[in-house]
Design a protein around this motif. Structure first.
Motif, PDB file in Angstrom:
ATOM      1  N   GLY A  86      -0.884  31.679  13.900  1.00 35.03           N
ATOM      2  CA  GLY A  86      -0.827  30.948  12.640  1.00 35.03           C
ATOM      3  C   GLY A  86       0.403  31.354  11.854  1.00 35.03           C
ATOM      4  O   GLY A  86       1.314  31.990  12.388  1.00 35.03           O
ATOM      5  N   PHE A  87       0.414  30.999  10.575  1.00 33.66           N
ATOM      6  CA  PHE A  87       1.539  31.399   9.744  1.00 33.66           C
ATOM      7  C   PHE A  87       1.056  31.726   8.335  1.00 33.66           C
ATOM      8  O   PHE A  87       0.003  31.249   7.888  1.00 33.66           O
ATOM      9  N   VAL A  88       1.819  32.559   7.653  1.00 31.74           N
ATOM     10  CA  VAL A  88       1.496  32.954   6.284  1.00 31.74           C
ATOM     11  C   VAL A  88       1.567  31.717   5.399  1.00 31.74           C
ATOM     12  O   VAL A  88       2.575  31.004   5.390  1.00 31.74           O
ATOM     13  N   ASP A  89       0.490  31.467   4.654  1.00 26.03           N
ATOM     14  CA  ASP A  89       0.378  30.200   3.926  1.00 26.03           C
ATOM     15  C   ASP A  89       0.352  30.373   2.411  1.00 26.03           C
ATOM     16  O   ASP A  89       0.006  29.446   1.686  1.00 26.03           O
ATOM     17  N   GLY A  90       0.687  31.566   1.932  1.00 30.47           N
ATOM     18  CA  GLY A  90       0.672  31.753   0.487  1.00 30.47           C
ATOM     19  C   GLY A  90       1.118  33.144   0.094  1.00 30.47           C
ATOM     20  O   GLY A  90       1.378  34.004   0.949  1.00 30.47           O
ATOM     21  N   PRO A  91       1.185  33.410  -1.192  1.00 32.21           N
ATOM     22  CA  PRO A  91       1.663  34.709  -1.679  1.00 32.21           C
ATOM     23  C   PRO A  91       0.600  35.798  -1.553  1.00 32.21           C
ATOM     24  O   PRO A  91      -0.583  35.527  -1.363  1.00 32.21           O
ATOM     25  N   TYR A  92       1.053  37.034  -1.675  1.00 36.21           N
ATOM     26  CA  TYR A  92       0.155  38.191  -1.653  1.00 36.21           C
ATOM     27  C   TYR A  92      -0.718  38.198  -2.899  1.00 36.21           C
ATOM     28  O   TYR A  92      -0.300  37.802  -3.989  1.00 36.21           O
ATOM     29  N   ARG A  93      -1.979  38.676  -2.713  1.00 37.12           N
ATOM     30  CA  ARG A  93      -2.838  38.898  -3.873  1.00 37.12           C
ATOM     31  C   ARG A  93      -3.749  40.094  -3.610  1.00 37.12           C
ATOM     32  O   ARG A  93      -4.032  40.428  -2.461  1.00 37.12           O
ATOM     33  N   HIS A  94      -4.176  40.720  -4.676  1.00 33.03           N
ATOM     34  CA  HIS A  94      -5.072  41.879  -4.608  1.00 33.03           C
ATOM     35  C   HIS A  94      -6.441  41.418  -5.087  1.00 33.03           C
ATOM     36  O   HIS A  94      -6.608  41.033  -6.242  1.00 33.03           O
ATOM     37  N   ASP A  95      -7.447  41.432  -4.176  1.00 30.68           N
ATOM     38  CA  ASP A  95      -8.741  40.833  -4.495  1.00 30.68           C
ATOM     39  C   ASP A  95      -9.866  41.635  -3.841  1.00 30.68           C
ATOM     40  O   ASP A  95      -9.964  41.702  -2.623  1.00 30.68           O
ATOM     41  N   PHE A  96     -10.727  42.254  -4.666  1.00 27.26           N
ATOM     42  CA  PHE A  96     -11.851  43.040  -4.153  1.00 27.26           C
ATOM     43  C   PHE A  96     -13.077  42.176  -3.858  1.00 27.26           C
ATOM     44  O   PHE A  96     -14.045  42.654  -3.268  1.00 27.26           O
ATOM     45  N   SER A  97     -13.074  40.920  -4.266  1.00 28.23           N
ATOM     46  CA  SER A  97     -14.281  40.094  -4.177  1.00 28.23           C
ATOM     47  C   SER A  97     -14.652  39.735  -2.743  1.00 28.23           C
ATOM     48  O   SER A  97     -15.813  39.477  -2.444  1.00 28.23           O
ATOM     49  N   ILE A  98     -13.676  39.702  -1.833  1.00 26.67           N
ATOM     50  CA  ILE A  98     -13.951  39.316  -0.447  1.00 26.67           C
ATOM     51  C   ILE A  98     -14.416  40.515   0.372  1.00 26.67           C
ATOM     52  O   ILE A  98     -15.445  40.476   1.043  1.00 26.67           O
ATOM     53  N   ASN A  99     -13.661  41.591   0.320  1.00 27.08           N
ATOM     54  CA  ASN A  99     -14.010  42.810   1.048  1.00 27.08           C
ATOM     55  C   ASN A  99     -13.381  43.989   0.318  1.00 27.08           C
ATOM     56  O   ASN A  99     -12.158  44.116   0.290  1.00 27.08           O
ATOM     57  N   SER A 158     -13.097  46.980   1.048  1.00 25.12           N
ATOM     58  CA  SER A 158     -12.334  47.905   1.883  1.00 25.12           C
ATOM     59  C   SER A 158     -10.927  47.392   2.173  1.00 25.12           C
ATOM     60  O   SER A 158     -10.035  48.168   2.518  1.00 25.12           O
ATOM     61  N   TYR A 159     -10.738  46.066   2.065  1.00 26.47           N
ATOM     62  CA  TYR A 159      -9.438  45.463   2.373  1.00 26.47           C
ATOM     63  C   TYR A 159      -9.049  44.489   1.259  1.00 26.47           C
ATOM     64  O   TYR A 159      -9.136  43.268   1.424  1.00 26.47           O
TER      65      TYR A 159
END
Length: 269
Positions: A23-36, A38-39
């Motif tokens: 695949g390919f990178v489809d957007g900018p970096y973000r910091h988000d604890f809501s999904i996981n 640990s990551y």
């Protein structure tokens, strides 16, 4: 050092279904604890291709399998770029090439060595024999496990390729009806239900494939106590456990030798 940008190509090797995901990178970096939690560091990826591992050379698989973090693919990037464009690899490594490369395999980390061997076994079973010979191979594996087997004629028997039983005459339960698929793609629920449709209540159904199973097929399997699904990885594990009992012709098809690799459990404490 390369900073990840939108549009960069991403290669991810999945151990769950033994596919290479492109695949390919489809957007900018973000910091988000809501999904996981640990990551939390996230870059959105748009996946465009999901290709069986066997479509790539062993050398290319070794390169992407030797790391557990982000890295740039150097030597064999052309294979993955070709795959995105729908092209087949221009060069395939033969079984003899892999055997010669034992020194590289034994120096690899434990997980890489195991994965390399799995790839080799599945590639040999996919390309080294035809589908009917694969059925005989599975029957031989079951015989090594203590079963007596009968392989159906090439015309098929309603989705049943092998009938296995513990007694010599095949009268005593449980009778196991086996379907074999010499493919590396995912098997869905319809194929599994077709097999179970030929299995009586007192019998058991066994589906064996070189690939994997869809989530629906796995959920169906869990709901049926007389059904068992064996995927490519599980098949290789059974081969390892029974290998010493194999007929010489099958040991020749799968020339393996025991090696010792570091125990990750012991190393990590």
């Amino acid at each position: 050092m390369h900073e990840i940008q939108k549009g960069d190509i991403v290669v991810y090797s999945s151990k769950i279904n033994r596919t290479i995901n492109l695949g390919f990178v489809d957007g900018p970096y973000r910091h988000d604890f809501s999904i996981n939690r640990s990551y939390p560091n996230i870059r959105p990826i748009k996946w465009i291709k999901h290709i069986p591992r066997e479509n790539f050379s062993q050398a290319a698989l070794n390169e992407i399998g030797a790391f557990i973090t982000l890295f740039s693919i150097k030597k064999y990037s052309h294979e993955f770029l070709d795959a995105i464009e729908g092209k087949k690899p221009t060069e395939r490594i033969s079984a003899s090439d892999i055997a010669i490369d034992d020194a590289t395999i034994t120096k690899a980390v434990a997980l890489q060595a195991e994965e390399t061997t799995q790839d080799f076994v599945i590639r040999q079973l996919k390309s080294g024999i035809d589908p009917y010979q694969f059925e005989h191979f599975v029957a031989h594996l079951l015989e090594c496990m203590g079963y007596h087997t009968r392989v159906s004629a090439k015309s098929g028997d309603g989705g049943v390729d092998i009938i296995a039983h513990k007694d010599k005459l095949g009268f005593e339960p449980p009778i196991v009806k086996v379907q074999c698929k010499q493919i590396t793609n995912s098997i869905g629920r319809p194929e599994v239900t077709q097999l179970l449709g030929n299995v009586e209540k007192s019998e058991h159904g066994l589906f064996v494939t070189l690939g994997s199973y869809t989530r629906d097929a796995r959920e169906y399997d869990r709901s049926k106590p007389n059904l068992r699904l064996i995927d490519g990885e599980q098949l290789v594990e059974l081969i390892f456990s029974e290998y010493k009992k194999f007929d010489p012709k099958y040991q020749s098809l799968l020339p393996l030798r025991q090696i010792y690799v570091p125990s990750l459990k012991d190393v990590n404490g």
